[in-house]
Scaffold this motif. Structure first.
Motif, short mmCIF file in Angstrom:
data_model
loop_
_atom_site.label_atom_id
_atom_site.label_comp_id
_atom_site.label_asym_id
_atom_site.label_seq_id
_atom_site.Cartn_x
_atom_site.Cartn_y
_atom_site.Cartn_z
N ASP A 1 5.75 -4.01 101.01
CA ASP A 1 4.53 -3.80 100.24
C ASP A 1 4.09 -2.33 100.29
OD1 ASP A 1 4.38 -6.41 99.40
OD2 ASP A 1 3.01 -7.03 100.98
N MET A 2 4.24 -1.72 101.46
CA MET A 2 3.86 -0.30 101.58
C MET A 2 4.75 0.58 100.70
SD MET A 2 1.19 -0.22 103.36
CE MET A 2 1.02 1.49 103.72
N LEU A 3 6.04 0.25 100.67
CA LEU A 3 6.97 1.00 99.83
C LEU A 3 6.61 0.83 98.35
CD1 LEU A 3 9.49 2.78 99.73
CD2 LEU A 3 10.86 0.70 99.73
N ARG A 4 6.22 -0.36 97.98
CA ARG A 4 5.82 -0.62 96.60
C ARG A 4 4.56 0.18 96.24
NH1 ARG A 4 5.39 -6.66 95.43
NH2 ARG A 4 7.64 -6.51 95.47
N VAL A 5 3.57 0.19 97.12
CA VAL A 5 2.33 0.94 96.87
C VAL A 5 2.63 2.43 96.77
CG1 VAL A 5 0.11 1.62 97.90
CG2 VAL A 5 0.80 -0.78 97.90
N PHE A 6 3.44 2.94 97.69
CA PHE A 6 3.81 4.35 97.66
C PHE A 6 4.57 4.69 96.38
CE2 PHE A 6 6.81 7.80 98.93
CZ PHE A 6 5.86 8.81 99.06
N SER A 7 5.47 3.81 95.96
CA SER A 7 6.24 4.04 94.73
C SER A 7 5.35 4.00 93.49
CB SER A 7 7.36 3.02 94.60
OG SER A 7 8.31 3.22 95.61
N ILE A 8 4.34 3.15 93.50
CA ILE A 8 3.40 3.09 92.38
C ILE A 8 2.64 4.41 92.28
CG2 ILE A 8 1.24 2.03 91.56
CD1 ILE A 8 2.39 -0.66 92.62
N PHE A 9 2.19 4.92 93.41
CA PHE A 9 1.51 6.22 93.43
C PHE A 9 2.43 7.31 92.88
CE2 PHE A 9 0.91 10.27 95.66
CZ PHE A 9 -0.36 10.61 95.20
N CYS A 10 3.69 7.29 93.32
CA CYS A 10 4.67 8.29 92.84
C CYS A 10 4.93 8.13 91.35
CB CYS A 10 5.97 8.19 93.64
SG CYS A 10 5.78 8.70 95.36
N MET A 11 4.95 6.89 90.86
CA MET A 11 5.16 6.64 89.43
C MET A 11 4.01 7.21 88.61
SD MET A 11 7.16 5.40 87.11
CE MET A 11 8.30 4.45 88.05
N ILE A 12 2.80 7.05 89.09
CA ILE A 12 1.64 7.61 88.39
C ILE A 12 1.76 9.13 88.35
CG2 ILE A 12 -0.87 7.95 88.52
CD1 ILE A 12 -0.97 5.05 89.71
N LEU A 13 2.11 9.74 89.48
CA LEU A 13 2.29 11.19 89.53
C LEU A 13 3.41 11.63 88.60
CD1 LEU A 13 1.32 13.81 90.82
CD2 LEU A 13 2.90 13.39 92.71
N LEU A 14 4.48 10.88 88.55
CA LEU A 14 5.61 11.18 87.66
C LEU A 14 5.16 11.19 86.20
CD1 LEU A 14 8.75 11.53 87.36
CD2 LEU A 14 8.84 9.06 87.13
N HIS A 15 4.38 10.18 85.80
CA HIS A 15 3.92 10.11 84.41
C HIS A 15 2.90 11.19 84.09
CE1 HIS A 15 5.81 6.08 84.29
NE2 HIS A 15 6.04 6.47 83.05
N VAL A 16 2.05 11.52 85.04
CA VAL A 16 1.08 12.59 84.81
C VAL A 16 1.81 13.92 84.64
CG1 VAL A 16 -0.78 13.95 85.86
CG2 VAL A 16 -0.86 11.45 85.94
N ALA A 17 2.76 14.19 85.52
CA ALA A 17 3.52 15.44 85.43
C ALA A 17 4.34 15.48 84.14
CB ALA A 17 4.43 15.60 86.64
N GLY A 18 4.99 14.38 83.80
CA GLY A 18 5.83 14.33 82.62
C GLY A 18 5.05 14.41 81.32
N SER A 19 3.85 13.86 81.31
CA SER A 19 3.08 13.86 80.06
C SER A 19 2.47 15.21 79.76
CB SER A 19 1.99 12.79 80.12
OG SER A 19 1.03 13.13 81.10
N ASN A 20 2.41 16.10 80.74
CA ASN A 20 1.79 17.41 80.51
C ASN A 20 2.79 18.54 80.28
OD1 ASN A 20 -1.07 16.84 80.67
ND2 ASN A 20 -0.63 16.20 82.76
N TRP A 21 4.07 18.25 80.37
CA TRP A 21 5.07 19.30 80.16
C TRP A 21 4.96 19.95 78.79
CZ3 TRP A 21 10.39 17.16 82.14
CH2 TRP A 21 10.48 17.39 83.51
N SER A 22 4.79 19.14 77.78
CA SER A 22 4.78 19.68 76.42
C SER A 22 3.50 20.46 76.11
CB SER A 22 4.96 18.57 75.40
OG SER A 22 3.91 17.64 75.52
N ALA A 23 2.49 20.33 76.94
CA ALA A 23 1.21 20.99 76.68
C ALA A 23 1.14 22.40 77.25
CB ALA A 23 0.07 20.14 77.25
N VAL A 24 2.10 22.77 78.08
CA VAL A 24 2.06 24.10 78.71
C VAL A 24 3.36 24.87 78.41
CG1 VAL A 24 0.47 23.42 80.54
CG2 VAL A 24 2.92 23.20 80.90
#
Length: 174
Positions: free
Chosen positions: A1-24
């Protein structure tokens, strides 16, 4: 469960980082930070696949084909169609000149980040086969060897100039 929670946090960070590439701009400090964040958390995708595999391939849990298709796959397909339709509707409201064909295409293929659902459904479909492979050590070693040969060596062959030219010529004919 801890690995899943940590991976969810990382997935959110991945999408935030990926969604802003084209803006800069590519040479900006922001782009470099987005790229670093993206690279640091990219592992979360295979972690989710491994978590699913740990549950689905566990010998203690028995899955019938009926359960696999009626519960797991049907649930994923339902969620996929719902969210694809929601994204298509949102784009229809946002961009009024979108055609019916574009809307249907967006429902079938989903939004760009929904590729994961297609992959998970594909893995669920081959779970009965993978469970049989995991039960037999010799069969598992054979499967891993074949996987290594067809995945790694087929890609590595393109690195060797002469073999790479032949491999690329064969791929072009397909």
């Amino acid at each position: 469960d801890m690995l899943r929670v940590f991976s969810i946090f990382c997935m959110i960070l991945l999408h935030v980082a990926g969604s802003n590439w084209s803006a800069v701009h590519v040479e900006s400090t922001e782009w470099k930070f987005f790229n670093i964040y993206d690279g640091l958390v990219r592992f979360c995708v295979p972690i989710f696949v491994m978590i699913s595999g740990a549950f689905l391939l566990s010998p203690e849990k028995e899955y019938s084909m009926r359960t696999l298709f009626s519960k797991k796959i049907l649930r994923l397909l339902t969620a996929f169609v719902f969210w694809s339709a929601a994204y298509a509707l949102f784009e229809f409201v946002l961009y009024e000149d979108i055609s019916v064909k574009d809307i249907l295409s967006k429902i079938v293929y989903g939004h760009y980040h929904m590729w994961f659902i297609y992959m998970i459904i594909g893995l669920y479909i081959i779970v009965p086969l993978l469970r049989k492979i995991c039960e037999n050590k010799t069969l598992m070693q054979y499967f891993l060897l074949l996987s290594y040969i067809f995945v790694f060596l087929s890609k590595a062959s393109t690195w060797i100039p002469f073999i790479g030219n032949i491999a690329n010529a064969l791929l072009d004919k397909l």
